[in-house]
Design an enzyme around this catalytic site. Structure first.
Site, PDB file in Angstrom:
ATOM      1  N   THR A  29      35.284  47.741  42.607  1.00 28.67           N
ATOM      2  CA  THR A  29      35.009  48.819  41.650  1.00 28.67           C
ATOM      3  C   THR A  29      33.941  49.784  42.142  1.00 28.67           C
ATOM      4  O   THR A  29      34.012  50.986  41.901  1.00 28.67           O
ATOM      5  CB  THR A  29      34.548  48.203  40.308  1.00 28.67           C
ATOM      6  OG1 THR A  29      35.579  47.336  39.854  1.00 28.67           O
ATOM      7  CG2 THR A  29      34.301  49.260  39.262  1.00 28.67           C
ATOM      8  N   ASP A  34      34.381  40.153  41.558  1.00 23.43           N
ATOM      9  CA  ASP A  34      35.134  38.957  41.152  1.00 23.43           C
ATOM     10  C   ASP A  34      34.938  37.758  42.090  1.00 23.43           C
ATOM     11  O   ASP A  34      34.792  36.633  41.629  1.00 23.43           O
ATOM     12  CB  ASP A  34      36.635  39.278  41.044  1.00 23.43           C
ATOM     13  CG  ASP A  34      36.932  40.184  39.859  1.00 23.43           C
ATOM     14  OD1 ASP A  34      36.017  40.382  39.028  1.00 23.43           O
ATOM     15  OD2 ASP A  34      38.062  40.677  39.753  1.00 23.43           O
TER      16      ASP A  34
HETATM   17  N1  ASP Z   1      38.452  43.430  40.420  1.00 22.81           N
HETATM   18  C1  ASP Z   1      37.281  44.018  41.012  1.00 22.81           C
HETATM   19  C2  ASP Z   1      36.986  43.282  42.318  1.00 22.81           C
HETATM   20  O1  ASP Z   1      36.443  42.219  42.283  1.00 22.81           O
HETATM   21  C3  ASP Z   1      36.125  43.960  40.081  1.00 22.81           C
HETATM   22  C4  ASP Z   1      34.848  44.509  40.676  1.00 22.81           C
HETATM   23  O2  ASP Z   1      34.853  45.212  41.643  1.00 22.81           O
HETATM   24  O3  ASP Z   1      33.812  44.236  40.138  1.00 22.81           O
HETATM   25  O4  ASP Z   1      37.301  43.796  43.351  1.00 22.81           O
END
Ligand code: ASP
Length: 342
Positions: free
Chosen positions: A16, A93
């Protein structure tokens, strides 16, 4: 403490943090980190030089695997003598898995490697990305009397620097997404950066960086739950080539005392499968033998995961399984501290 004249390499893997919102369409798209200073002019106030290395294909951290950990480690290995510190931009994640893996892979590390990410994209109005990024760079550049202050793998999120291999993602929505329940903070960021020197790994003399790159992937994590059955457990232990299992037990390392359960674990151990006992509680430690419910595990030679997180236990297991350690020594070696994880 100062950051001047430090050189920091940002390694952008995805997640993100690297996204910006197209306000016309509402869609998220990858941010060009090469234009970092243009996008985040505040960075020029930091008294250090920043370069960027981007993964060729940036990924959501759900797609991370040992090959990506090796890719991160190899960038650090290649650039080790050219930079004072490293910041790894990573999806939140699986960040705790990657930070744990890197803490074991980078043997002899005497420079900071700071993992960070964000809950909101960098281009979002209320983003947490800017603070996380700016302070992580500052931490990676931080020196005292010309010596780097942090010499380990950390994870910075929402005003706190944790030891990477002590962290777990605990919240999918709050800016405070991580916790380190078994180890105190390394740094707290407020008006000043409050460095808890007593919590950092002791400073080492400059050493040669050795990178462990071999991972055993024939491993599994089994989370105990009331009602787990023999066919399920035996089904996992009968997977061909299975080498090791992290068993998430109850409380201080407790598991059922039923004969079928004990026999199932015992026969797995006889087959040469290593079983590591960690607690499924977020904090606290395994204490095998404290209750009758863990006595049998202790007797049959289950490895004591002490206060390891599951993320640390599985990555340590994957790496140690590829070392030439005899059966007799493996338990002893696993139970020893490698990178402040115990
Ligand atoms: N789904 C994303 C990832 O882990 C969530 C984030 O970036 O915080 O890449």
């Amino acid at each position: 403490m100062e950051t001047n004249n430090s050189k920091v390499l940002l390694i952008y893997t995805g997640g993100t943090i690297g996204m910006i919102k197209d306000y016309q369409t509402g869609a998220l798209r990858a941010f060009e980190f090469d234009n970092l200073y243009k996008r985040i002019p505040e960075l020029s106030h930091l008294d250090c030089e920043i370069s960027v290395h981007s993964f060729e294909k940036v990924i959501d951290s759900s797609d991370m695997n040992p090959q990506h950990w090796i890719e991160i480690a190899e960038v650090i290995e290649r650039e080790y003598n050219h930079y004072d510190g490293f910041v790894v931009l990573h999806g939140s994640d699986t960040m705790s898995y990657s930070a744990s893996a890197l803490s074991f892979m980078l043997q002899g590390l005497t420079k900071p490697v700071i993992f960070t990410g964000s809950q909101l994209p960098i281009g979002d109005l209320r983003t947490d990305a800017k603070e996380n990024l700016i302070t992580s760079i500052q931490l990676a550049a931080l020196k005292e009397n010309g010596e780097l202050v942090i010499q380990e793998v950390g994870l910075y999120f929402e005003y706190k620097l944790y030891r990477g291999n002590r962290t777990t993602k605990i919240n999918a929505e709050h800016f405070q997404a991580f916790a380190s329940l078994n180890y105190p903070l390394l740094v707290e960021s407020g008006v000043h950066l409050k460095v808890m020197k007593e919590n950092l790994l002791p400073r080492k003399q400059k050493q040669h960086l050795e990178v462990w790159k071999d991972f055993e992937t024939n491993v599994a994590i089994i989370k105990m739950f009331p009602g787990i059955t023999a066919p399920i457990l035996n089904g996992i232990f009968n997977i061909p080539n299975l080498k090791g299992v992290v068993l998430e037990t109850y409380g201080s390392g407790n598991a059922p005392t039923d004969a079928w359960f004990v026999e199932s674990l015992q026969s797995a151990i006889h087959k040469g499968i290593y079983i590591v006992n960690v607690t499924q509680c977020s904090g606290g430690s395994v204490m095998m033998g404290k209750y009758e419910a863990s006595e049998a595990l202790k007797k049959m030679g289950v490895i004591d995961g002490k206060d390891l997180t599951t993320e640390s236990a599985i990555t340590k297991l994957m790496l140690l399984l590829k070392k030439n350690i005899s059966h007799k020594l493996f338990k002893i070696k696993f139970e020893e501290n490698i990178a402040g994880e115990i």
